[in-house]
Design an enzyme around this catalytic site. Structure first.
Site, PDB file in Angstrom:
ATOM      1  N   HIS A   1      -7.414   9.593  -1.952  1.00 14.58           N
ATOM      2  CA  HIS A   1      -6.732   9.539  -0.649  1.00 14.58           C
ATOM      3  C   HIS A   1      -7.561  10.166   0.485  1.00 14.58           C
ATOM      4  O   HIS A   1      -7.658   9.615   1.579  1.00 14.58           O
ATOM      5  CB  HIS A   1      -5.369  10.236  -0.766  1.00 14.58           C
ATOM      6  CG  HIS A   1      -4.359   9.757   0.218  1.00 14.58           C
ATOM      7  ND1 HIS A   1      -3.015   9.651  -0.084  1.00 14.58           N
ATOM      8  CD2 HIS A   1      -4.470   9.357   1.502  1.00 14.58           C
ATOM      9  CE1 HIS A   1      -2.362   9.192   0.976  1.00 14.58           C
ATOM     10  NE2 HIS A   1      -3.225   9.017   1.950  1.00 14.58           N
TER      11      HIS A   1
ATOM     12  N   ASP B   1       0.851  -1.194   0.000  1.00 12.25           N
ATOM     13  CA  ASP B   1       0.000   0.000   0.000  1.00 12.25           C
ATOM     14  C   ASP B   1       0.883   1.238   0.000  1.00 12.25           C
ATOM     15  O   ASP B   1       1.579   1.516   0.977  1.00 12.25           O
ATOM     16  CB  ASP B   1      -0.894   0.007   1.254  1.00 12.25           C
ATOM     17  CG  ASP B   1      -1.836   1.199   1.272  1.00 12.25           C
ATOM     18  OD1 ASP B   1      -2.951   1.071   0.739  1.00 12.25           O
ATOM     19  OD2 ASP B   1      -1.447   2.263   1.785  1.00 12.25           O
TER      20      ASP B   1
ATOM     21  N   TYR C   1       3.405   9.720  -0.630  1.00 10.42           N
ATOM     22  CA  TYR C   1       4.480   9.099   0.144  1.00 10.42           C
ATOM     23  C   TYR C   1       5.838   9.268  -0.553  1.00 10.42           C
ATOM     24  O   TYR C   1       6.878   8.997   0.049  1.00 10.42           O
ATOM     25  CB  TYR C   1       4.219   7.597   0.388  1.00 10.42           C
ATOM     26  CG  TYR C   1       2.931   7.245   1.099  1.00 10.42           C
ATOM     27  CD1 TYR C   1       2.152   8.216   1.724  1.00 10.42           C
ATOM     28  CD2 TYR C   1       2.486   5.928   1.145  1.00 10.42           C
ATOM     29  CE1 TYR C   1       0.957   7.881   2.356  1.00 10.42           C
ATOM     30  CE2 TYR C   1       1.296   5.589   1.789  1.00 10.42           C
ATOM     31  CZ  TYR C   1       0.538   6.575   2.380  1.00 10.42           C
ATOM     32  OH  TYR C   1      -0.647   6.235   3.008  1.00 10.42           O
TER      33      TYR C   1
ATOM     34  N   LYS D   1      -2.642   5.925  -4.429  1.00  8.81           N
ATOM     35  CA  LYS D   1      -3.749   6.849  -4.131  1.00  8.81           C
ATOM     36  C   LYS D   1      -3.511   8.201  -4.798  1.00  8.81           C
ATOM     37  O   LYS D   1      -2.358   8.648  -4.886  1.00  8.81           O
ATOM     38  CB  LYS D   1      -3.861   7.070  -2.606  1.00  8.81           C
ATOM     39  CG  LYS D   1      -3.756   5.786  -1.781  1.00  8.81           C
ATOM     40  CD  LYS D   1      -3.920   5.998  -0.290  1.00  8.81           C
ATOM     41  CE  LYS D   1      -3.571   4.737   0.485  1.00  8.81           C
ATOM     42  NZ  LYS D   1      -2.166   4.635   0.870  1.00  8.81           N
TER      43      LYS D   1
HETATM   44  P1  NAD Z   1       0.759   1.568  11.912  1.00 15.66           P
HETATM   45  O1  NAD Z   1      -0.407   1.475  12.821  1.00 15.66           O
HETATM   46  O2  NAD Z   1       1.018   0.490  10.927  1.00 15.66           O
HETATM   47  O3  NAD Z   1       1.974   1.774  12.888  1.00 15.66           O
HETATM   48  C1  NAD Z   1       3.264   1.829  12.445  1.00 15.66           C
HETATM   49  C2  NAD Z   1       4.149   1.902  13.677  1.00 15.66           C
HETATM   50  O4  NAD Z   1       4.038   0.679  14.402  1.00 15.66           O
HETATM   51  C3  NAD Z   1       5.591   2.076  13.280  1.00 15.66           C
HETATM   52  O5  NAD Z   1       6.128   3.070  14.123  1.00 15.66           O
HETATM   53  C4  NAD Z   1       6.239   0.739  13.593  1.00 15.66           C
HETATM   54  O6  NAD Z   1       7.517   0.894  14.119  1.00 15.66           O
HETATM   55  C5  NAD Z   1       5.335   0.131  14.638  1.00 15.66           C
HETATM   56  N1  NAD Z   1       5.242  -1.339  14.477  1.00 15.66           N
HETATM   57  C6  NAD Z   1       4.919  -2.032  13.360  1.00 15.66           C
HETATM   58  N2  NAD Z   1       4.930  -3.346  13.598  1.00 15.66           N
HETATM   59  C7  NAD Z   1       5.285  -3.507  14.888  1.00 15.66           C
HETATM   60  C8  NAD Z   1       5.468  -4.633  15.732  1.00 15.66           C
HETATM   61  N3  NAD Z   1       5.280  -5.872  15.275  1.00 15.66           N
HETATM   62  N4  NAD Z   1       5.846  -4.415  17.032  1.00 15.66           N
HETATM   63  C9  NAD Z   1       6.016  -3.176  17.503  1.00 15.66           C
HETATM   64  N5  NAD Z   1       5.846  -2.064  16.753  1.00 15.66           N
HETATM   65  C10 NAD Z   1       5.487  -2.229  15.467  1.00 15.66           C
HETATM   66  O7  NAD Z   1       0.663   3.001  11.158  1.00 15.66           O
HETATM   67  P2  NAD Z   1       0.772   3.505   9.670  1.00 15.66           P
HETATM   68  O8  NAD Z   1       2.080   3.158   9.043  1.00 15.66           O
HETATM   69  O9  NAD Z   1       0.422   4.942   9.690  1.00 15.66           O
HETATM   70  O10 NAD Z   1      -0.384   2.709   8.924  1.00 15.66           O
HETATM   71  C11 NAD Z   1      -0.161   1.612   8.079  1.00 15.66           C
HETATM   72  C12 NAD Z   1      -0.300   2.009   6.628  1.00 15.66           C
HETATM   73  O11 NAD Z   1      -1.565   2.591   6.387  1.00 15.66           O
HETATM   74  C13 NAD Z   1       0.678   3.107   6.167  1.00 15.66           C
HETATM   75  O12 NAD Z   1       1.995   2.660   6.014  1.00 15.66           O
HETATM   76  C14 NAD Z   1       0.005   3.522   4.893  1.00 15.66           C
HETATM   77  O13 NAD Z   1       0.247   2.590   3.857  1.00 15.66           O
HETATM   78  C15 NAD Z   1      -1.460   3.520   5.309  1.00 15.66           C
HETATM   79  N6  NAD Z   1      -1.955   4.841   5.757  1.00 15.66           N
HETATM   80  C16 NAD Z   1      -2.949   5.429   5.031  1.00 15.66           C
HETATM   81  C17 NAD Z   1      -3.475   6.647   5.412  1.00 15.66           C
HETATM   82  C18 NAD Z   1      -4.577   7.251   4.621  1.00 15.66           C
HETATM   83  O14 NAD Z   1      -4.915   8.415   4.838  1.00 15.66           O
HETATM   84  N7  NAD Z   1      -5.171   6.542   3.706  1.00 15.66           N
HETATM   85  C19 NAD Z   1      -2.963   7.311   6.556  1.00 15.66           C
HETATM   86  C20 NAD Z   1      -1.947   6.699   7.281  1.00 15.66           C
HETATM   87  C21 NAD Z   1      -1.469   5.467   6.876  1.00 15.66           C
END
Ligand code: NAD
Length: 281
Positions: free
Chosen positions: A113, A50, A55, A80
């Protein structure tokens, strides 16, 4: 490359299937690191990535996809359209740029998005996505950060029901209303920030540590497993290979009804991100 891990897939309203666990690459800004992380993930068995124009890492994602040698039809790639590229002429140009950066002929899923309501162009943009899908440039189309009122507007004006609504969704913010709206109309929900983006301590959620102990899993695995059993698609982001492996290892146990009730009780209705009406950047 190793064979894909045993993973669940969900069926979109197009008939295509989507791996329920993927990799999100938000904030993996360094090109070399992004390429390495995507390659690590593909090697571990991830087949769903994704990304988004905003990004600024579509080229790095594309290089990793190409280097992996994995057949295109085994991959599920989402990108997106950013707010400033919304519009009848702007959006097709934006997808053309994304495809060029990704080195792909088509994406599997193209999303608006944010609705960016004060810009007033998301309905027009939806109609542009319908045409892009008809041309085969995206196999499926959907939206992100849409509230029911935004969905109503595109359902009213358009001919295609979005395949996906990607929204903020984690234990403290479970999005029951948006999900129920989607369920009634064949729109699957994707969770962004499934781990709360690290913005609150998952360990402080009542009962989560106990569930982790009960199942011999990490608290993150419990949270991801809960999403899966709720029928939600997740793509947690990590740059660390051991965490990528951990986040995919959620198919060898199940939460029971009592566990699911403990998870449901964690909903405090608190967002960690922006309200969709305010995402007009
Ligand atoms: P997330 O909830 O996936 O959290 C990421 C954080 O969690 C990172 O800091 C990482 O170090 C930590 N983490 C990941 N796996 C872990 C584990 N097993 N143990 C401990 N810590 C861990 O947040 P995100 O990256 O914002 O969301 C996931 C994806 O969603 C993004 O990468 C993106 O592709 C998408 N996204 C979309 C929007 C949107 O507006 N559509 C907004 C934000 C994110």
């Amino acid at each position: 490359m190793t064979a894909p891990a045993e993973q669940a897939r969900l069926t979109l309203n197009t008939g295509a299937t989507i791996p329920q666990v993927g990799l999100g690459v938000f904030k993996i800004d360094d090109d070399a690191e992004c390429e390495r992380v995507v390659l690590d993930a593909l090697e571990l068995g991830y087949r769903h990535i994704d990304t988004a124009m905003i990004y600024r890492n579509e080229a790095a994602v594309g290089r990793a996809l190409a280097k992996s040698g994995i057949p295109r039809e085994e991959l599920f790639v989402t990108t997106k359209v950013w707010n400033s590229d919304q519009g009848a002429t702007e959006t097709p140009a934006a997808l053309a740029t994304s495809l060029e950066l990704l080195g792909l002929d088509y994406v599997d899923l193209y999303l608006i998005h944010w609705p960016a309501p004060t810009r007033g162009r998301y309905v027009e943009t939806w109609l542009a996505l319908e045409e892009l899908a008809a041309k085969g440039l995206s196999k499926a189309i959907g939206v992100s950060n849409f509230e029911p009122e935004h969905l109503e507007a595109i359902l009213e004006a358009g001919n295609v029901v979005p395949a996906i609504n990607q929204v903020e969704l984690h234990p403290a913010f479970q999005q029951r209303t948006v999900r129920a709206f989607g369920e009634q109309r064949g729109i699957l929900t994707e969770a962004w920030g499934p781990l709360g983006q690290g913005k609150y301590e998952l360990a402080e959620l009542p009962g989560l540590n106990e569930l982790a102990q009960k199942h011999g899993k990490t608290i993150q695995q419990i949270v991801l497993r809960w999403h899966i059993q709720e029928g939600v698609i997740v793509f947690p982001k990590s740059v660390r290979k051991e965490r990528l492996a951990e986040n995919l290892a959620v198919f060898d146990f199940a939460l029971d009804a009592e566990d699911m009730a403990v998870m449901e009780a964690m909903d405090s209705g608190k967002r960690v991100g922006t309200h969709p009406d305010d995402g007009n950047w």
